[in-house]
Every structure is written in C-alpha cells, then in structure tokens.
Design an enzyme around this catalytic site. Structure first.
Site, PDB file in Angstrom:
ATOM      1  N   ILE A  51      -8.305  -1.390  10.623  1.00  0.00           N
ATOM      2  CA  ILE A  51      -7.410  -1.870   9.593  1.00  0.00           C
ATOM      3  C   ILE A  51      -6.059  -1.205   9.846  1.00  0.00           C
ATOM      4  O   ILE A  51      -5.984  -0.145  10.462  1.00  0.00           O
ATOM      5  CB  ILE A  51      -7.921  -1.580   8.159  1.00  0.00           C
ATOM      6  CG1 ILE A  51      -8.218  -0.094   7.958  1.00  0.00           C
ATOM      7  CG2 ILE A  51      -9.150  -2.404   7.848  1.00  0.00           C
ATOM      8  CD1 ILE A  51      -8.695   0.245   6.545  1.00  0.00           C
ATOM      9  N   ASP A  52      -5.006  -1.855   9.403  1.00  0.00           N
ATOM     10  CA  ASP A  52      -3.661  -1.373   9.707  1.00  0.00           C
ATOM     11  C   ASP A  52      -3.408   0.018   9.138  1.00  0.00           C
ATOM     12  O   ASP A  52      -4.041   0.435   8.165  1.00  0.00           O
ATOM     13  CB  ASP A  52      -2.617  -2.341   9.142  1.00  0.00           C
ATOM     14  CG  ASP A  52      -2.659  -3.707   9.810  1.00  0.00           C
ATOM     15  OD1 ASP A  52      -3.132  -3.775  10.960  1.00  0.00           O
ATOM     16  OD2 ASP A  52      -2.234  -4.685   9.180  1.00  0.00           O
ATOM     17  N   LYS A  53      -2.447   0.698   9.733  1.00  0.00           N
ATOM     18  CA  LYS A  53      -2.082   2.062   9.326  1.00  0.00           C
ATOM     19  C   LYS A  53      -1.863   2.171   7.822  1.00  0.00           C
ATOM     20  O   LYS A  53      -2.361   3.094   7.178  1.00  0.00           O
ATOM     21  CB  LYS A  53      -0.815   2.495  10.073  1.00  0.00           C
ATOM     22  CG  LYS A  53      -0.229   3.812   9.611  1.00  0.00           C
ATOM     23  CD  LYS A  53       1.101   4.096  10.285  1.00  0.00           C
ATOM     24  CE  LYS A  53       1.755   5.338   9.699  1.00  0.00           C
ATOM     25  NZ  LYS A  53       3.096   5.580  10.282  1.00  0.00           N
ATOM     26  N   THR A  55      -2.754  -0.018   5.465  1.00  0.00           N
ATOM     27  CA  THR A  55      -3.783  -0.659   4.649  1.00  0.00           C
ATOM     28  C   THR A  55      -4.848   0.392   4.340  1.00  0.00           C
ATOM     29  O   THR A  55      -5.238   1.160   5.213  1.00  0.00           O
ATOM     30  CB  THR A  55      -4.419  -1.841   5.394  1.00  0.00           C
ATOM     31  OG1 THR A  55      -3.415  -2.835   5.645  1.00  0.00           O
ATOM     32  CG2 THR A  55      -5.542  -2.469   4.587  1.00  0.00           C
ATOM     33  N   ARG A  81      -1.911 -10.543   6.240  1.00  0.00           N
ATOM     34  CA  ARG A  81      -0.458 -10.443   6.072  1.00  0.00           C
ATOM     35  C   ARG A  81       0.238 -11.708   6.582  1.00  0.00           C
ATOM     36  O   ARG A  81       1.170 -12.217   5.956  1.00  0.00           O
ATOM     37  CB  ARG A  81       0.056  -9.200   6.789  1.00  0.00           C
ATOM     38  CG  ARG A  81      -0.561  -7.912   6.249  1.00  0.00           C
ATOM     39  CD  ARG A  81      -0.362  -6.730   7.181  1.00  0.00           C
ATOM     40  NE  ARG A  81       1.040  -6.323   7.229  1.00  0.00           N
ATOM     41  CZ  ARG A  81       1.492  -5.379   8.054  1.00  0.00           C
ATOM     42  NH1 ARG A  81       0.654  -4.768   8.883  1.00  0.00           N
ATOM     43  NH2 ARG A  81       2.770  -5.062   8.042  1.00  0.00           N
TER      44      ARG A  81
END
Length: 314
Positions: free
Chosen positions: A148-150, A152, A249
């Site tokens: 998962i993104d930094k 998130t 996103r």
C-alpha cells in the site's frame, strides 16, 4: 486496447513494443517497466551495455530508440547482496503466526527498501521483529506479498515462508483476497454504490503517474459504496477486485471525485491531512496452511477521524 505482452521464462522478461512506446530510449523505457522492482536507470544502462537487454536478439546501446514490432528481452542478473538493517521500529501487529503476519501500517511508512528509502521501512521493522520472512520477492522485499502507498494507512500482510508466499500471491492473482478501504473523497457522489471498471496504465505525459487509458493498460475494477455524505465530501467504502498501482486514487480522480488530501491525484484546495485520506480497513484471505478463512479489521487513524469530526461540525 493496446496489449503489451509480458512473460517470464528462466529469469528472462520479454515485451512486444507497441505504438505508444515507439521512439522511447530503451534505458528509460526499461526503467519505467521495472518500476515495481525499484531498479535505477543507471543499473538498467549497465545491463544494456552488458548485453543483458537485447532487441530482436541483438545487443543495443542504452540510447537505442524503440521501433514498431521490436521485441525486448531482458535477462535478469543475479541479485547482488544487499545489507538491509533490522530496525527496532514499533509495529501495530494485528495477527501473527508461523506463516503470516498482519500489520496496521501507519501513514508515512514506506513498505520496502528502495533507492532513497533504505531504512525506516516496514521491511526493516519486520526483519527485527520476526527475521523469518519469505525470500521469493528478493533481497529488498522479503516477505512482501502486496503493498500500500507510503501515505495510505491500514492492513498489510507479509509471508514468513515460501509456502505462505505462494499461497497468498495466488489468492491475490485469483482475486479471492478481500481488500476493503475507507476513503474521504471530494464532492457529493451521485450514486450510493457502483463499480468502476476502467483500465489503468502509465500516464503518457508523466511516466511516474498512472491514469485511465487504453494504451498499454491493465484491467482495473473498484467497487464503491457510500458510507456518509458530508459538506463538500463523501465518505466511501472501496473494495478492490484488482490491485493496480494507485488504483483507488486513479479511479476516484477518473470519476471526478479525487481523494481528499491526495498530493498527486487530488485537488489543491482540500482538507488538512499529511497525505491522502485512504485507509485499508479490512483484509481477508484463506490461511495458507490451515485453509481457514480469516478476516481482519483496523480502525481508521486519528488524523482521518479528526478531519471527519471537523466536517460533521461544519
């Protein structure tokens, strides 16, 4: 749809070049294609010079410009030893056994080491905590099955051995893993629920970003349901059917309701939040050894709660 062919055989990657790739330098193009593996352009240039990357069976220079119907072959070199530090970083562990570990990742934490982020990552923390992670994803991403993104927050699973890694990766491929997110988006979403089925690929104007496109794209499906309507915003639950980079996103921007606080795909005038208002709140899968179906939940972080409380009062 423009379909770029990819396969891996005996550590050899192959791509058929399509119209949208024509004219690009091979070193830059390969660097973009290997983005998920965090390979630097300098490393790619070295591989091309060594003949590890070839076009139509012949060696080329790093500045070679791709042409229609070219076939690029890349023989991956043996990974070099990398010293990843085990760091005593606090982890919010939701579940752990001898096969898998589930953590609630905080905002701002990078999942695995990469150039510019060799310390302070989730992998550094996991190596200190359990040390027995699967090696399938290589030296820089031990145990990592998905990301998962930094910025998130939320649930992420890691494999502690190769048996678990193979099982979890296969479940992700088959879309049998339950992944539900809660997000705050701009605007009043007109439908209470629905599905966004729109292919995602690299943005031709900015290769570091992704967009809905028909060129070199992959299938992407996101299901949504409205949880709460607020002044100028909507709180939604989003369930991933596929797991493309930045999928939620990109999809929310595509339908005109970008994530609140998103510094890349969002709006300049938004809520005060250090990153996008996106939380991986539910994660479910079949245990790789016992066969039991497991599901875990994690409450949204305090900063998202504070934003919601403020909006409810406005």
């Amino acid at each position: 749809m423009n379909s770029k062919r990819y396969k891996e055989q005996d550590e050899v990657m192959e791509w058929d070049i399509q119209e949208g790739d024509v004219g690009e330098r091979i070193d830059k193009w390969l660097t973009d294609m290997l983005d998920e593996q965090s390979v630097s352009r300098t490393a790619v240039q070295d591989w091309v010079k060594r003949g590890l990357a070839q076009v139509n069976g012949s060696s080329v220079k790093p500045n070679y410009k791709l042409a229609t119907s070219d076939r690029v072959e890349l023989k991956l070199p043996e990974p070099e030893a990398a010293e990843i530090q085990a760091e005593a970083i606090a982890l919010d562990i939701v579940y752990e056994d001898s096969d898998v570990i589930i953590v609630n990742k905080p905002r701002g934490m990078v999942v695995h080491p990469a150039p510019g982020h060799m310390t302070g990552t989730l992998v550094n923390a996991l190596m200190h905590h359990c040390r027995d992670l699967s090696g399938i994803n290589g030296l820089l991403r031990p145990g990592i099955v998905h990301r998962i993104d930094k910025d998130t927050t939320g649930l992420l699973m890691a494999a502690k051995n190769d048996l678990a890694h193979h099982s979890l990766a296969e479940q992700l491929k088959e879309h049998s893993v339950t992944r539900k997110y809660v997000a705050l988006i701009h605007g009043d979403l007109p439908h209470d629920n629905g599905t966004i089925n729109a292919p995602i690929g690299r943005d031709p104007h900015d290769r570091k970003m992704f967009t809905v496109t028909d060129r070199g794209a992959k299938e992407a499906v996101t299901h949504f349901a409205v949880l709460e309507r607020l002044a100028g915003y909507t709180l939604v639950e989003l369930q991933l059917e596929t797991g493309r980079t930045h999928q939620i996103r990109v999809h929310m921007k595509y339908i005109g309701h970008p994530l609140a606080g998103d510094p890349v795909y969002g709006r300049s005038k938004t809520v005060v939040l250090d990153g996008q208002a996106l939380h991986a709140g539910v994660l479910g899968f079949t245990h790789p050894r016992s066969g039991e179906r497991l599901e875990f939940r994690a409450d949204m972080p305090q900063d998202m709660k504070h934003v919601l409380e403020s909006l409810r009062k406005s």
